[in-house]
Design a protein around this motif. Structure first.
Motif, short mmCIF file in Angstrom:
data_model
loop_
_atom_site.label_atom_id
_atom_site.label_comp_id
_atom_site.label_asym_id
_atom_site.label_seq_id
_atom_site.Cartn_x
_atom_site.Cartn_y
_atom_site.Cartn_z
N THR B 3 0.68 -1.19 0.08
CA THR B 3 0.07 -0.09 0.21
C THR B 3 0.88 1.34 -0.04
O THR B 3 1.81 1.28 -0.35
CB THR B 3 -0.81 0.01 1.16
N VAL B 210 -1.71 -8.65 5.57
CA VAL B 210 -1.76 -7.75 6.61
C VAL B 210 -3.09 -7.09 6.79
O VAL B 210 -3.51 -6.16 5.97
CB VAL B 210 -0.76 -6.76 6.42
N TYR B 211 -3.84 -7.28 7.86
CA TYR B 211 -5.26 -6.67 8.19
C TYR B 211 -4.83 -5.46 9.31
O TYR B 211 -3.83 -5.39 9.72
CB TYR B 211 -6.10 -7.76 8.76
N GLY B 212 -5.92 -4.96 9.32
CA GLY B 212 -5.75 -3.55 10.36
C GLY B 212 -4.92 -4.08 11.77
O GLY B 212 -4.16 -3.44 12.00
N VAL B 215 -0.99 -4.77 11.90
CA VAL B 215 0.05 -3.62 11.44
C VAL B 215 0.98 -3.65 12.62
O VAL B 215 0.49 -3.50 13.77
CB VAL B 215 -0.77 -2.38 11.58
N TRP B 356 -3.46 3.46 9.92
CA TRP B 356 -3.54 2.25 9.18
C TRP B 356 -4.88 1.74 9.69
O TRP B 356 -5.14 1.53 10.82
CB TRP B 356 -2.35 1.46 9.60
N PRO B 358 -8.38 -0.91 8.60
CA PRO B 358 -9.27 -1.73 7.67
C PRO B 358 -10.65 -1.03 7.68
O PRO B 358 -11.36 -1.26 8.17
CB PRO B 358 -9.35 -3.05 8.81
N HIS B 383 -3.47 4.45 5.29
CA HIS B 383 -3.24 3.35 4.62
C HIS B 383 -4.27 2.12 4.67
O HIS B 383 -4.61 1.90 5.87
CB HIS B 383 -2.03 2.79 5.34
N THR B 384 -5.12 1.92 3.63
CA THR B 384 -5.93 0.95 4.00
C THR B 384 -5.43 -0.48 3.82
O THR B 384 -4.88 -0.88 2.81
CB THR B 384 -7.18 1.16 2.63
N THR B 385 -5.53 -1.07 4.77
CA THR B 385 -5.18 -2.67 4.97
C THR B 385 -6.25 -3.68 4.36
O THR B 385 -7.33 -3.00 4.11
CB THR B 385 -5.01 -3.00 6.44
#
Lengths: 155, 728
Positions: B3, B210-212, B215, B356, B358, B383-385
């Motif tokens: 991202t 990588v999900y929220g 991080v 960061w 989701p 930053h969209t996870t």
């Protein structure tokens, strides 16, 4: 200091005995493939293998697994039949629950290489997938069983 | 998935760059290769072709398993005539240029990612191809018509010469961008309509996505927040010292959302929060529980509401009807309960703020972070996870400000995590609804009048009061009626009813509500399609025949019903003891119908659904695999709400807390599902939410078919079923 054996690697972590294994894996060892979702062992997103058995890392205090053989999704080989089947059958949607689901399935087929429908349901009813991939999970299990059969005994 | 594409890194890239800039009047295709063009650069599609022969595509929509990264890239790659192997896909950041042409925000909701971007993405790809072909023709000094693009290469067959897109991109970058490049014919599609593996699947399977919550940052702190147990409750006292004495707890901060406990690990934050022992007051509605809610909303139906729609004279038609049917329905709150609970990581520094998250709504994330930090929007980096299931919940970004506030107060990067209990208790639920309907039939059994009153908790009133027009919240009414210029195309009753009256009441209850996959199309379809079944029964007609007769000239609704009926063997005998039900619904530009087969254990009240057959007509199909997955997933989710889910309230707050007391459907309860797409050349419609609406009414109708008992409230739990069967 607690000594842990995770994915064949030795770790020493400075945490109290009562911290759940899940948080040690995620916060301290940065193995974030194992997911938090319910914290009470209801959903299976945090499933890891302890000595080859599928267990819920969110309800196991780390003090109970000192020196035991712990395997997480990162430690399951990339060419493991379940991982291969999961890609072939395009099982995940959001994918958040899938590391836990994959670990549950890997343990199931290592104990029962050709599980029947009831054996599959009885193990897989322990996991929750909110995207509703259950039918793809069933297909994935069938495919993984076939891959194991083709490749020989390893699973 | 990488991202974090900054404007600065974008400026470093050379080669051909195509962008689409969306305005309220349409969209323009831009050649963004030259830096001088970037002064007013505001694109929402970035497509770079670089000299290393790579095609990089940036996607502004959020990936939550629906396959948007793959589908949008397939559209571009197809028209660009790129080789899929040379394509790399990136999650874009937050910027105005990524706003949806039909929704006006960078938001992934309303099944709008493909119906909104299909045409602009095709044009962007086609413009790139035209420029590359042009560049080749100029290089060889041959007519453009003799050059052909094939899989990332431009060929001149006569002279047996060819150049790759990588070789041509710098020359192409100097050319004028065509605004209306020719598009491929359907027969020429290479990727569109063909099953393509989703690009996000391998990293998800390997546990590397990588999900929220995943991080990790240097010096990252972890926080959980003690939140009020009842709506409107304020803290009376808490033991800050006890929390601060927990090893690893760094700071306790009171913020508008509650009391944030910041620590060096999740475990310490959780233990610190437990030690706070917060005492709260009783809140604003201490007597509110489920019975209170249902009683109050049913009582609303006796009050005067706001007129939503009127055609003909429903009152007169009903008074003259040969047969009249009246019924009341209720649909309770359900929770999103996404597998990844809400969370956000924020790092506020003097001159920048990184978030960061989701999230499904980058526009809101950026606005909220800018509001709190007072930094200009370009200093806010969203930053969209990857997203651990969305269902609409993450378009309401209440989980962002608390992380930004906490990071700002602590001066460190902070991840605020909601526990599962927080996630269910502080959800904004699918709005509960009460309905009362009267329907009238003439002597031939034709539907001549329909009067409909509904009470709902407003979705938009607490969030965007401007969206309420003359007392009507259309978010609550989708599926029943909608405004004429709505971007949610045709979310209204599909039957031709000459005399129709719809009235709406806003329930005065403090429960926060928000879109939940298909918004109120789900609850409203349950009510409309159950009631249509009641009318069919009163008319003495087959439920399919009655529907077709009253859909009259509605071709697409007719076609999905006929398709599903044929595939399911409607009218053919079913096994003893089973029931079969049918329902249809249209929303987000797509028509859908389902047939459900089930049986009922008359001793326990347990319903077993054996099979669901679904048909959809969404116009062109982009990626057939994810289409089926979306419909299947929607059906399974809707079945969970039809049979099991209901949020429990007590003492003015939420009593449900975790998957133990908020059960969700599991594998053993999932039926066989067949999904059929109707071949269609109509305009492209949405898919993500279309599995949901027809399911609950098809279940209720199948239950009636099996038992002769009509249940007008979901979920159809064993207790509800037993109570209903005892009454008759």
């Amino acid at each position: 200091m607690i000594s842990l054996n995770v994915n064949g690697k030795k770790y020493k972590v400075d945490v109290p005995d009562d911290v759940m294994l899940l948080w040690v894996l995620r916060d301290h060892l940065k193995l974030t493939g194992t997911k938090y979702s319910c914290g009470i062992g209801e959903c299976g997103s945090c499933t890891v293998h302890i000595n080859g058995k599928a267990e819920r890392s969110c309800t196991i205090p780390v003090g109970q697994v000192k020196g035991e053989k712990i395997t997480t999704i990162e430690g399951l080989p990339d060419n493991h039949p379940v991982k291969k089947a999961w890609i072939q059958e395009q099982v995940p949607q959001c994918g958040y629950c899938q590391p836990g689901v994959i670990m549950q399935v890997a343990a199931l087929i290592s104990q029962k290489p050709t599980p029947d429908a009831d054996q599959i349901i009885s193990k897989m009813d322990d996991v929750i997938c909110r995207c509703g991939t259950y039918l793809h999970i069933k297909k994935g299990i069938q495919t993984a069983v076939q891959i194991v059969r083709k490749e020989g005994k390893r699973a | 998935m990488k991202t974090n594409i900054s404007r600065r890194s974008f400026l470093k890239i050379t080669g051909l760059t195509i962008a689409v800039s969306v305005t309220p009047f349409g969209y323009n295709i831009l050649n963004a290769s030259e830096k001088k063009d970037l002064k007013t650069f505001n694109p929402n599609v970035w497509l770079h072709i670089t000299s290393d022969n790579k095609v990089t595509i940036y996607i502004g929509n959020s990936e939550m398993g629906q396959g948007v990264l793959t589908a949008q890239s397939m559209i571009i790659a197809d028209e660009l005539e790129a080789d899929w192997k040379q394509v790399q896909i990136r999650q874009g950041g937050a910027m105005d240029g990524f706003k949806s042409p039909i929704l006006g925000a960078q938001i992934t909701v309303g099944s709008a990612s493909l119906r909104g971007f299909y045409e602009p993405l095709r044009k962007a790809g086609a413009a790139g191809k035209a420029m590359l072909v042009n560049a080749a023709a100029e290089t060889w000094n041959v007519p453009e018509s003799e050059c052909k693009a094939v899989l990332g290469t431009v060929k001149h067959e006569k002279s047996n010469r060819s150049l790759t897109y990588g070789q041509l991109c710098e020359k192409a970058a100097k050319l004028q961008v065509p605004q209306d490049p020719p598009l491929k014919k359907e027969s020429e599609f290479r990727y569109i309509g063909k099953p393509m593996p989703r690009v996000d699947v391998p990293e998800k399977v390997m546990g590397k996505a990588v999900y929220g919550l995943d991080v990790t940052l240097k010096d990252l702190h972890y926080a959980v927040i003690a939140r009020p147990p009842a709506y409107g409750a304020k803290p009376l006292s808490f033991d800050q010292k006890a929390a601060e004495q927990v090893k690893g707890v760094v700071k306790v901060i009171q913020i508008p959302q509650g009391i944030a406990v910041c620590a060096t690990s999740t475990d310490a934050a959780l233990k610190g929060r437990d030690s706070l022992k917060v005492q709260w007051d009783k809140g604003t509605h201490p007597d509110m529980d489920n019975a209170f809610i249902e009683k109050s909303m049913m009582a609303d139906l006796d009050k005067q509401g706001a007129k939503v729609h009127e055609v003909g004279d429903a009152k007169k038609a009903l008074s003259e009807a040969a047969k009249k049917v009246e019924a009341a329905y209720f649909v309770p709150c359900v929770a999103h309960a996404t597998m990844e609970p809400m969370n956000t990581t924020a790092y506020v520094q003097e001159d920048r703020c990184d978030v960061w998250s989701p999230n499904q709504n980058q526009t809101a994330c950026r606005g909220m972070a800018a509001g709190i930090t007072k930094l200009p929007p370009e200093k806010i980096h969203i930053h969209t996870t990857f997203i651990g299931c969305g269902l609409g919940r993450r378009a309401f970004t209440d989980f962002v400000p608390e992380a930004v506030i906490t990071s700002k107060a602590l001066g460190k990067p902070v991840k605020v995590m909601w526990t599962r209990e927080d996630d269910i208790r502080y959800d904004r639920f699918r709005a509960p609804m009460a309905h009362r309907i009267q329907g009238g039939l003439d002597a031939q059994g034709q539907l001549i009048g329909w009067s409909h009153k509904t009470s709902a908790i407003s979705i938009m009133r607490p969030v965007n009061p401007k969206a309420i027009k003359d007392g009507v919240d259309f978010y609550c009414l989708w599926g029943l009626w909608d405004v004429p210029d709505s971007p949610h195309w045709n979310a209204r009753i599909q039957y031709e009813i000459p005399n129709l009256y719809i009235e709406f009441l806003m329930a005065d209850l403090p429960i926060p509500c928000w879109p939940w996959r298909s918004v109120q199309n789900g609850p409203n379809a349950f009510v409309i399609e159950s009631f249509i079944d009641e009318l069919a029964h009163a008319a003495g007609k087959d439920p399919l025949e009655f529907r077709l007769q009253n859909l009259k000239n509605n071709k697409r609704a007719t076609r999905v019903l006929q398709t599903v009926a044929e595939k399911a063997g409607w009218g053919k005998p079913i096994p003893m003891g089973q029931g079969r039900g049918i329902a249809q619904h249209a929303c987000f530009g797509t028509w859908a119908a389902q047939v459900v087969d089930l049986s009922v254990d008359k001793n326990t009240g347990k319903i077993k659904v054996h099979r669901v057959v679904a048909a959809v007509d969404c116009g062109p199909v982009i990626n057939p695999g994810p289409l089926v997955e979306q419909i299947e997933g929607g059906i399974i989710l809707a079945l969970s709400t039809a049979l099991k889910e209901e949020v429990k309230f007590d003492k003015g707050g939420v009593a449900s807390a975790n998957f133990g007391d908020y059960p969700i459907i599991r594998m053993s309860e999932v039926p066989e599902i067949e999904v059929h797409t109707v071949k269609s050349t109509d305009k492209i419609g949405g898919i993500g939410e279309l599995g949901v609406p027809p399911l609950a009414p098809a279940v209720a109708n199948a239950f009636f078919n099996a038992t002769g008992v009509r249940i007008r409230r979901i979920p159809l739990t064993p207790k509800t079923v037993m109570d209903a069967m005892k009454k008759t």
